[in-house]
Design an enzyme around this catalytic site. Structure first.
Site, PDB file in Angstrom:
ATOM      1  N   ASN A  69      -3.943  26.463  27.276  1.00 54.19           N
ATOM      2  CA  ASN A  69      -4.518  25.386  28.087  1.00 54.19           C
ATOM      3  C   ASN A  69      -3.581  25.129  29.265  1.00 54.19           C
ATOM      4  O   ASN A  69      -2.514  24.547  29.093  1.00 54.19           O
ATOM      5  CB  ASN A  69      -4.668  24.124  27.222  1.00 54.19           C
ATOM      6  CG  ASN A  69      -5.178  22.937  28.022  1.00 54.19           C
ATOM      7  OD1 ASN A  69      -5.566  23.080  29.193  1.00 54.19           O
ATOM      8  ND2 ASN A  69      -5.181  21.765  27.404  1.00 54.19           N
ATOM      9  N   TRP A  70      -4.014  25.572  30.426  1.00 52.49           N
ATOM     10  CA  TRP A  70      -3.143  25.459  31.611  1.00 52.49           C
ATOM     11  C   TRP A  70      -3.104  24.028  32.159  1.00 52.49           C
ATOM     12  O   TRP A  70      -2.333  23.722  33.039  1.00 52.49           O
ATOM     13  CB  TRP A  70      -3.615  26.422  32.708  1.00 52.49           C
ATOM     14  CG  TRP A  70      -3.482  27.882  32.355  1.00 52.49           C
ATOM     15  CD1 TRP A  70      -3.091  28.409  31.147  1.00 52.49           C
ATOM     16  CD2 TRP A  70      -3.732  29.003  33.211  1.00 52.49           C
ATOM     17  NE1 TRP A  70      -3.078  29.782  31.205  1.00 52.49           N
ATOM     18  CE2 TRP A  70      -3.476  30.177  32.465  1.00 52.49           C
ATOM     19  CE3 TRP A  70      -4.156  29.141  34.541  1.00 52.49           C
ATOM     20  CZ2 TRP A  70      -3.626  31.458  33.007  1.00 52.49           C
ATOM     21  CZ3 TRP A  70      -4.314  30.416  35.075  1.00 52.49           C
ATOM     22  CH2 TRP A  70      -4.047  31.563  34.314  1.00 52.49           C
ATOM     23  N   LYS A  71      -3.984  23.174  31.666  1.00 54.33           N
ATOM     24  CA  LYS A  71      -4.091  21.783  32.143  1.00 54.33           C
ATOM     25  C   LYS A  71      -4.199  21.778  33.681  1.00 54.33           C
ATOM     26  O   LYS A  71      -4.787  22.694  34.237  1.00 54.33           O
ATOM     27  CB  LYS A  71      -2.910  20.962  31.622  1.00 54.33           C
ATOM     28  CG  LYS A  71      -2.777  21.065  30.090  1.00 54.33           C
ATOM     29  CD  LYS A  71      -1.848  20.071  29.481  1.00 54.33           C
ATOM     30  CE  LYS A  71      -1.840  20.251  27.965  1.00 54.33           C
ATOM     31  NZ  LYS A  71      -0.994  19.284  27.268  1.00 54.33           N
TER      32      LYS A  71
ATOM     33  N   HIS B 188     -10.035  16.706  24.640  1.00 54.01           N
ATOM     34  CA  HIS B 188      -8.565  16.761  24.660  1.00 54.01           C
ATOM     35  C   HIS B 188      -8.015  15.335  24.735  1.00 54.01           C
ATOM     36  O   HIS B 188      -8.599  14.476  25.390  1.00 54.01           O
ATOM     37  CB  HIS B 188      -8.084  17.594  25.848  1.00 54.01           C
ATOM     38  CG  HIS B 188      -6.626  17.913  25.754  1.00 54.01           C
ATOM     39  ND1 HIS B 188      -5.649  17.004  26.077  1.00 54.01           N
ATOM     40  CD2 HIS B 188      -5.989  19.026  25.314  1.00 54.01           C
ATOM     41  CE1 HIS B 188      -4.463  17.560  25.847  1.00 54.01           C
ATOM     42  NE2 HIS B 188      -4.637  18.778  25.392  1.00 54.01           N
TER      43      HIS B 188
ATOM     44  N   GLU C 137      -5.732  14.082  26.362  1.00 55.08           N
ATOM     45  CA  GLU C 137      -5.493  13.586  27.733  1.00 55.08           C
ATOM     46  C   GLU C 137      -6.783  13.076  28.358  1.00 55.08           C
ATOM     47  O   GLU C 137      -6.776  12.123  29.134  1.00 55.08           O
ATOM     48  CB  GLU C 137      -4.839  14.700  28.564  1.00 55.08           C
ATOM     49  CG  GLU C 137      -3.391  14.907  28.155  1.00 55.08           C
ATOM     50  CD  GLU C 137      -2.881  16.332  28.282  1.00 55.08           C
ATOM     51  OE1 GLU C 137      -3.483  17.134  29.017  1.00 55.08           O
ATOM     52  OE2 GLU C 137      -1.863  16.631  27.620  1.00 55.08           O
TER      53      GLU C 137
ATOM     54  N   GLU D 242      -4.471  18.418  17.497  1.00 55.24           N
ATOM     55  CA  GLU D 242      -3.371  18.209  18.431  1.00 55.24           C
ATOM     56  C   GLU D 242      -2.842  16.778  18.290  1.00 55.24           C
ATOM     57  O   GLU D 242      -3.372  15.857  18.938  1.00 55.24           O
ATOM     58  CB  GLU D 242      -3.847  18.433  19.866  1.00 55.24           C
ATOM     59  CG  GLU D 242      -4.333  19.839  20.131  1.00 55.24           C
ATOM     60  CD  GLU D 242      -4.170  20.233  21.585  1.00 55.24           C
ATOM     61  OE1 GLU D 242      -3.636  21.300  21.840  1.00 55.24           O
ATOM     62  OE2 GLU D 242      -4.563  19.444  22.470  1.00 55.24           O
TER      63      GLU D 242
ATOM     64  N   GLY E  37       3.447  18.041  24.611  1.00 49.41           N
ATOM     65  CA  GLY E  37       4.334  17.974  25.765  1.00 49.41           C
ATOM     66  C   GLY E  37       5.638  17.251  25.497  1.00 49.41           C
ATOM     67  O   GLY E  37       6.369  16.905  26.429  1.00 49.41           O
TER      68      GLY E  37
ATOM     69  N   SER F 119       3.300  21.346  21.506  1.00 47.85           N
ATOM     70  CA  SER F 119       4.637  21.952  21.630  1.00 47.85           C
ATOM     71  C   SER F 119       4.776  23.252  20.838  1.00 47.85           C
ATOM     72  O   SER F 119       5.843  23.558  20.317  1.00 47.85           O
ATOM     73  CB  SER F 119       5.732  20.953  21.222  1.00 47.85           C
ATOM     74  OG  SER F 119       5.706  19.820  22.078  1.00 47.85           O
TER      75      SER F 119
ATOM     76  N   GLY G  91      -0.076  24.513  25.465  1.00 47.18           N
ATOM     77  CA  GLY G  91       0.014  23.951  26.816  1.00 47.18           C
ATOM     78  C   GLY G  91       1.156  24.593  27.585  1.00 47.18           C
ATOM     79  O   GLY G  91       1.037  25.705  28.099  1.00 47.18           O
ATOM     80  N   GLY G  92       2.267  23.893  27.639  1.00 46.26           N
ATOM     81  CA  GLY G  92       3.415  24.309  28.459  1.00 46.26           C
ATOM     82  C   GLY G  92       3.793  25.778  28.326  1.00 46.26           C
ATOM     83  O   GLY G  92       3.998  26.462  29.343  1.00 46.26           O
TER      84      GLY G  92
HETATM   85  P1  13P Z   1       1.936  21.443  24.874  1.00 50.06           P
HETATM   86  O1  13P Z   1       1.930  22.818  24.253  1.00 50.06           O
HETATM   87  O2  13P Z   1       2.470  21.439  26.268  1.00 50.06           O
HETATM   88  O3  13P Z   1       2.574  20.444  23.973  1.00 50.06           O
HETATM   89  O4  13P Z   1       0.392  21.007  25.018  1.00 50.06           O
HETATM   90  C1  13P Z   1      -0.439  21.126  23.931  1.00 50.06           C
HETATM   91  C2  13P Z   1      -1.813  20.853  24.394  1.00 50.06           C
HETATM   92  O5  13P Z   1      -2.152  19.730  24.728  1.00 50.06           O
HETATM   93  C3  13P Z   1      -2.749  21.976  24.456  1.00 50.06           C
HETATM   94  O6  13P Z   1      -4.040  21.549  24.692  1.00 50.06           O
END
Ligand code: 13P
Length: 256
Positions: free
Chosen positions: A10-12, A100, A102, A172, A178, A218, A239-240
């Site tokens: 997930n590149w957000k 998600h 967020e 999640e 994050g 993470s 994510g990251g």
């Molecule tokens: P991180 O891997 O950056 O913690 O993000 C997880 C995430 O929200 C994937 O959708």
């Protein structure tokens, strides 16, 4: 039953059009085609990066799936700023993240919205990756299993078994996103097993056994193997670490 592992990045809200092309090309360069026999690899770029990313993978004949990060449930019309299922379909998306945390916390998305989005995606032939997960407060007060169960039940309300089988659930925990504070494999397994139990309650044990439940929060190349070794964790939503081709590729390798 053997469930095929799914690793999704997930590149957000990261990567401009040009940066997205570079990242996709780096992933493509490190990708081995026979991986797809054991792992489904998916990337979830921002909307406007979907087409160029698709073009990179298509040119290199890489079987990397394409997912959006959000969608609106109406097919077209006066919904300024929104993107519909037919639009995602035509650009080559087979997947889409919904719910998600967020989107839930920053953009006010409700369980009902998540349900409408999942239904619209399924009706259009796309597979939703339904995100659920508790905040730190809910974790600390000990009600997280009931909380996540309610999120799953709300997301799948009115969705039949055949469609549910095409769907993916991603656990999640918000406190792990994050933050560098990954859930332990035991913590992640506990909730992923509870999610499967919830799905079994809705669709029966056999269907639940066939459905994929991912962990996200993470996840990186250092902790992926232990998380993925858990019985009810069928992949990761990253994510990251998915923004660095080498890390993302290494996570896929850990899943092989
Ligand atoms: P991180 O891997 O950056 O913690 O993000 C997880 C995430 O929200 C994937 O959708």
């Amino acid at each position: 039953m053997a469930r095929k592992t799914l690793i999704a990045g997930n590149w957000k809200m990261n990567e401009t059009y040009g940066e997205a092309v570079v990242l996709a090309q780096e992933i493509s360069n490190g990708f081995y085609d026979d991986w797809v026999e054991t792992v489904d690899v998916v990337v979830c770029p921002p909307y406007i990066d979907l087409k160029p990313v698709k073009t990179v993978f298509e040119f290199d004949k890489r079987k990397v799936g394409l997912s959006a990060q959000n969608v609106y449930w109406e097919a077209s019309g006066a919904f300024t700023g929104e993107i519909s299922v037919p639009m995602l379909k035509e650009v080559g998306c087979a997947w889409c993240i919904v719910g998600h945390s967020e989107r839930r916390t920053l953009f006010g998305e409700t369980n009902e919205d998540v349900n409408k989005k999942a239904k619209a995606l399924l009706a259009g032939g796309l597979a939703p990756i339904v995100c659920v997960g508790e905040s730190l407060a809910v974790r600390d007060d000990g009600t997280y299993l009931a909380y996540v169960k309610a999120q799953v039940e709300a997301a799948f309300a009115g969705i039949d078994e055949a469609d549910a089988r095409r769907s993916v659930v991603a656990y999640e925990p918000i406190w792990a996103i994050g933050t560098g504070r990954t859930a332990t494999p035991e913590q992640a397994q506990e909730v992923c097993a509870a999610i499967r139990e919830t799905l079994a309650g809705l669709y029966g044990a056999e269907a639940a056994d066939a459905m994929r439940v991912l962990y996200g929060g993470s996840m990186n190349e250092g902790n992926a193997a232990l998380l993925l070794a858990e019985a009810d964790i069928d992949g990761g939503l990253i994510g990251g670490a998915s923004l660095k081709a080498a890390s993302f590729i290494q996570i896929v390798k850990e899943a092989l």
